[in-house]
Design an enzyme around this catalytic site. Structure first.
Site, PDB file in Angstrom:
ATOM      1  N   THR A   1       0.825  -1.209   0.000  1.00 13.07           N
ATOM      2  CA  THR A   1       0.000   0.000   0.000  1.00 13.07           C
ATOM      3  C   THR A   1       0.861   1.262   0.000  1.00 13.07           C
ATOM      4  O   THR A   1       2.007   1.252   0.470  1.00 13.07           O
ATOM      5  CB  THR A   1      -0.892  -0.002   1.266  1.00 13.07           C
ATOM      6  OG1 THR A   1      -1.458   1.294   1.439  1.00 13.07           O
ATOM      7  CG2 THR A   1      -0.097  -0.313   2.525  1.00 13.07           C
ATOM      8  N   ASP A   2       0.279   2.372  -0.476  1.00 15.37           N
ATOM      9  CA  ASP A   2       0.983   3.658  -0.404  1.00 15.37           C
ATOM     10  C   ASP A   2       1.043   4.180   1.035  1.00 15.37           C
ATOM     11  O   ASP A   2       1.784   5.125   1.329  1.00 15.37           O
ATOM     12  CB  ASP A   2       0.334   4.700  -1.332  1.00 15.37           C
ATOM     13  CG  ASP A   2      -1.121   5.019  -1.016  1.00 15.37           C
ATOM     14  OD1 ASP A   2      -1.698   4.393  -0.090  1.00 15.37           O
ATOM     15  OD2 ASP A   2      -1.697   5.902  -1.693  1.00 15.37           O
ATOM     16  N   GLU A   3       0.264   3.558   1.943  1.00 12.54           N
ATOM     17  CA  GLU A   3       0.241   4.051   3.324  1.00 12.54           C
ATOM     18  C   GLU A   3       1.582   3.860   4.032  1.00 12.54           C
ATOM     19  O   GLU A   3       1.845   4.498   5.045  1.00 12.54           O
ATOM     20  CB  GLU A   3      -0.890   3.375   4.115  1.00 12.54           C
ATOM     21  CG  GLU A   3      -2.239   3.606   3.456  1.00 12.54           C
ATOM     22  CD  GLU A   3      -3.432   3.250   4.322  1.00 12.54           C
ATOM     23  OE1 GLU A   3      -3.305   3.273   5.555  1.00 12.54           O
ATOM     24  OE2 GLU A   3      -4.494   2.973   3.750  1.00 12.54           O
TER      25      GLU A   3
ATOM     26  N   TYR B   1      -1.759  -0.744  10.941  1.00 11.50           N
ATOM     27  CA  TYR B   1      -1.901  -1.388   9.624  1.00 11.50           C
ATOM     28  C   TYR B   1      -0.708  -1.061   8.731  1.00 11.50           C
ATOM     29  O   TYR B   1      -0.043  -1.956   8.198  1.00 11.50           O
ATOM     30  CB  TYR B   1      -3.209  -0.940   8.952  1.00 11.50           C
ATOM     31  CG  TYR B   1      -3.252  -1.245   7.467  1.00 11.50           C
ATOM     32  CD1 TYR B   1      -3.313  -2.569   7.017  1.00 11.50           C
ATOM     33  CD2 TYR B   1      -3.225  -0.225   6.512  1.00 11.50           C
ATOM     34  CE1 TYR B   1      -3.336  -2.865   5.653  1.00 11.50           C
ATOM     35  CE2 TYR B   1      -3.252  -0.510   5.156  1.00 11.50           C
ATOM     36  CZ  TYR B   1      -3.304  -1.837   4.730  1.00 11.50           C
ATOM     37  OH  TYR B   1      -3.315  -2.119   3.385  1.00 11.50           O
TER      38      TYR B   1
ATOM     39  N   LYS C   1       2.300  -3.477   7.177  1.00  5.08           N
ATOM     40  CA  LYS C   1       2.558  -3.636   5.735  1.00  5.08           C
ATOM     41  C   LYS C   1       4.005  -3.226   5.416  1.00  5.08           C
ATOM     42  O   LYS C   1       4.680  -3.875   4.611  1.00  5.08           O
ATOM     43  CB  LYS C   1       1.566  -2.817   4.901  1.00  5.08           C
ATOM     44  CG  LYS C   1       0.132  -3.308   4.941  1.00  5.08           C
ATOM     45  CD  LYS C   1      -0.077  -4.708   4.360  1.00  5.08           C
ATOM     46  CE  LYS C   1       0.159  -4.798   2.863  1.00  5.08           C
ATOM     47  NZ  LYS C   1      -0.238  -6.135   2.336  1.00  5.08           N
TER      48      LYS C   1
HETATM   49  N1  LIG Z   1      -8.143  -1.974  -0.328  1.00  6.80           N
HETATM   50  C1  LIG Z   1      -7.238  -1.060  -0.657  1.00  6.80           C
HETATM   51  O1  LIG Z   1      -7.586   0.067  -0.978  1.00  6.80           O
HETATM   52  C2  LIG Z   1      -5.764  -1.422  -0.680  1.00  6.80           C
HETATM   53  C3  LIG Z   1      -4.879  -0.446  -1.089  1.00  6.80           C
HETATM   54  C4  LIG Z   1      -3.528  -0.773  -1.162  1.00  6.80           C
HETATM   55  C5  LIG Z   1      -3.095  -2.047  -0.849  1.00  6.80           C
HETATM   56  N2  LIG Z   1      -3.980  -2.979  -0.416  1.00  6.80           N
HETATM   57  C6  LIG Z   1      -3.456  -4.320  -0.103  1.00  6.80           C
HETATM   58  O2  LIG Z   1      -4.041  -5.235  -1.018  1.00  6.80           O
HETATM   59  C7  LIG Z   1      -4.255  -6.492  -0.385  1.00  6.80           C
HETATM   60  C8  LIG Z   1      -5.706  -6.902  -0.519  1.00  6.80           C
HETATM   61  O3  LIG Z   1      -6.537  -5.894   0.079  1.00  6.80           O
HETATM   62  P1  LIG Z   1      -8.116  -6.060   0.104  1.00  6.80           P
HETATM   63  O4  LIG Z   1      -8.692  -4.713   0.258  1.00  6.80           O
HETATM   64  O5  LIG Z   1      -8.554  -6.928  -1.004  1.00  6.80           O
HETATM   65  O6  LIG Z   1      -8.295  -6.858   1.485  1.00  6.80           O
HETATM   66  P2  LIG Z   1      -9.545  -7.669   2.020  1.00  6.80           P
HETATM   67  O7  LIG Z   1      -9.566  -7.428   3.493  1.00  6.80           O
HETATM   68  O8  LIG Z   1     -10.767  -7.397   1.222  1.00  6.80           O
HETATM   69  O9  LIG Z   1      -9.165  -9.207   1.743  1.00  6.80           O
HETATM   70  C9  LIG Z   1      -8.125  -9.856   2.404  1.00  6.80           C
HETATM   71  C10 LIG Z   1      -8.264 -11.356   2.154  1.00  6.80           C
HETATM   72  O10 LIG Z   1      -7.159 -12.002   2.813  1.00  6.80           O
HETATM   73  C11 LIG Z   1      -7.650 -13.126   3.508  1.00  6.80           C
HETATM   74  N3  LIG Z   1      -6.804 -13.353   4.688  1.00  6.80           N
HETATM   75  C12 LIG Z   1      -6.677 -12.560   5.778  1.00  6.80           C
HETATM   76  N4  LIG Z   1      -5.842 -13.120   6.670  1.00  6.80           N
HETATM   77  C13 LIG Z   1      -5.424 -14.296   6.119  1.00  6.80           C
HETATM   78  C14 LIG Z   1      -4.542 -15.307   6.551  1.00  6.80           C
HETATM   79  N5  LIG Z   1      -3.939 -15.249   7.745  1.00  6.80           N
HETATM   80  N6  LIG Z   1      -4.324 -16.359   5.715  1.00  6.80           N
HETATM   81  C15 LIG Z   1      -4.936 -16.444   4.511  1.00  6.80           C
HETATM   82  N7  LIG Z   1      -5.812 -15.510   4.066  1.00  6.80           N
HETATM   83  C16 LIG Z   1      -6.048 -14.450   4.869  1.00  6.80           C
HETATM   84  C17 LIG Z   1      -9.066 -12.760   3.908  1.00  6.80           C
HETATM   85  O11 LIG Z   1      -9.854 -13.925   4.177  1.00  6.80           O
HETATM   86  C18 LIG Z   1      -9.552 -11.961   2.707  1.00  6.80           C
HETATM   87  O12 LIG Z   1     -10.150 -12.807   1.735  1.00  6.80           O
HETATM   88  C19 LIG Z   1      -3.794  -6.327   1.070  1.00  6.80           C
HETATM   89  O13 LIG Z   1      -2.487  -6.843   1.176  1.00  6.80           O
HETATM   90  C20 LIG Z   1      -3.801  -4.831   1.286  1.00  6.80           C
HETATM   91  O14 LIG Z   1      -2.845  -4.453   2.240  1.00  6.80           O
HETATM   92  C21 LIG Z   1      -5.304  -2.693  -0.329  1.00  6.80           C
END
Ligand SMILES: NC(=O)c1ccc[n+]([C@@H]2O[C@H](COP(=O)([O-])OP(=O)(O)OC[C@H]3O[C@@H](n4cnc5c(N)ncnc54)[C@H](O)[C@@H]3O)[C@@H](O)[C@H]2O)c1
Length: 350
Positions: free
Chosen positions: A130-132, A159, A163
């Site tokens: 993430t950009d965070e 969080y 990351k």
């Molecule tokens: N949503 C955003 O805007 C955003 C922005 C930048 C980066 N990200 C990154 O992208 C990735 C996905 O984000 P998202 O929004 O789809 O998240 P999300 O919370 O919607 O989904 C996360 C998934 O990971 C699974 N999970 C969690 N813990 C687990 C574990 N211990 N073992 C196996 N599976 C597990 C969950 O069951 C879920 O299906 C993350 O790594 C997040 O940090 C998200």
């Protein structure tokens, strides 16, 4: 390619899984199915011949070893994480366990598998971040700039700190063991199948329910908004064409203040589902999130110049599609509204 995607039942992971299958890749979706997961997100590919699902926790090394041996992937795309900043304020422990320790176990399982196969250079471990991790920018795009891949890390929430830690582990496994890694850091995503605790769906669903639409502080925080299907496309580009050891920032070229974003969603709803009054009248300012970063903005020059990737939609176009999707998919979001914590104010830190 045969892709091992972690977190493929979540919001972004499921978009990657759907797109990868459409593009002709094989996918092994590894997900623990936490509160944030929903297998309906991948229903459209569940019967595809190239798709397999493995319910497993990335902290379970034995399960990971079995999955690598059984499926022999060409690449890992690691998205599994605890992802909600407000939940990380109330309960940081799970974020450390999954985002830090889970990434460590996945790296070790991937390294053992890659070494057993004779260390093929074509293997990729793609870490999605993430950009965070870069912290917070000043308010002025002209003078305060944007995040580049060289911006120093300065995470401020549990969080983003978890990351950032995982990003450091991934780079260390490349430098120390030679594991062929690529990293991406992207801005705020929005789009179909977004879990109903995140800002964009909260606004849509509160508006439709006739309830107050909560906006933290004065709504002045700025985010760069990236349509989730554009993000999935960028990730599939990086896993195939990214240079080993390199990281790429991914943004939507769509900076907006939260209050502007909320007003735009309300205006789209006024058009599509007119109520008795303008939906913007439901906007309610609430206590800010502790340590709320003021501004995130992405400089996407590297991914655009080196890999030729650009976002395909503007924020207005992406929000229009997103609002329409929520109007058309009420069964999906209603089923998630009973999950623990959804609809509650989280992350006030006492
Ligand atoms: N949503 C955003 O805007 C955003 C922005 C930048 C980066 N990200 C990154 O992208 C990735 C996905 O984000 P998202 O929004 O789809 O998240 P999300 O919370 O919607 O989904 C996360 C998934 O990971 C699974 N999970 C969690 N813990 C687990 C574990 N211990 N073992 C196996 N599976 C597990 C969950 O069951 C879920 O299906 C993350 O790594 C997040 O940090 C998200």
């Amino acid at each position: 390619m045969k892709l091992l995607v972690t977190g493929g039942a979540g919001f972004i992971g499921s978009a990657v899984v759907r797109q990868a299958i459409r593009d002709g890749h094989e996918v092994v979706n590894v997900d623990a199915l936490t509160y944030a997961a929903c297998l309906d997100n991948v229903a459209e590919v569940a019967e595809a011949p190239g798709y397999a699902f493995e319910q497993a926790d990335i902290r379970d090394r034995a399960a990971l070893d079995r999955i690598f041996a059984a499926h022999a992937p060409d690449a890992v795309m690691h998205l599994a994480a605890e992802s909600h900043v407000d939940r990380s304020i109330d309960g940081p422990g799970t974020f450390i366990e999954t985002n830090v320790m889970g990434t460590f176990h996945l790296l070790e399982a991937a390294r053992a598998y890659w070494q057993d196969k004779g260390r093929p250079e074509s293997f990729r471990f793609h870490h999605i971040s993430t950009d965070e991790v870069y912290g917070s920018l000043g308010p002025n795009p002209e003078t305060d700039g944007q995040f580049t891949e060289d911006t120093p890390y300065d995470p401020r929430s549990p969080y983003s700190a978890s990351k950032a830690s995982s990003d450091h582990l991934v780079r260390a496994w490349h430098e120390t063991y030679g594991l062929p890694v690529v990293l991406t850091n992207c801005s705020n995503n929005y789009g179909p199948f977004h879990f109903p605790e995140k800002l964009v769906p909260v606004v849509i669903l509160r508006a439709l329910a006739g309830a107050p639409i909560p906006v933290y502080g004065k709504g002045e925080n700025v985010r760069d908004w990236l349509y989730v299907e554009d993000h999935a496309d960028a990730l599939l580009t990086v896993v195939q064409k990214g240079e080993i050891g390199r990281s790429y920032n991914i943004g939507g070229e769509n900076e907006a203040q939260n209050i502007e974003l909320v007003r735009t969603i309300c205006a789209i709803l006024d058009e599509k589902r007119p109520g008795n009054a303008a939906y913007a009248e439901q906007i309610t300012f609430v206590d800010d999130r502790p340590g709320h970063d003021l501004r995130y903005a992405i400089d996407p020059t590297r991914i655009s110049e080196e890999l030729g990737w650009r976002p395909s939609v503007t924020l207005e176009q992406g929000l229009e599609k997103t609002v329409q999707w929520y109007l058309d998919n009420e069964d999906w979001w209603r089923a998630l509204q009973d999950r623990e914590g959804v609809g509650q104010r989280l992350g006030k830190a006492g």
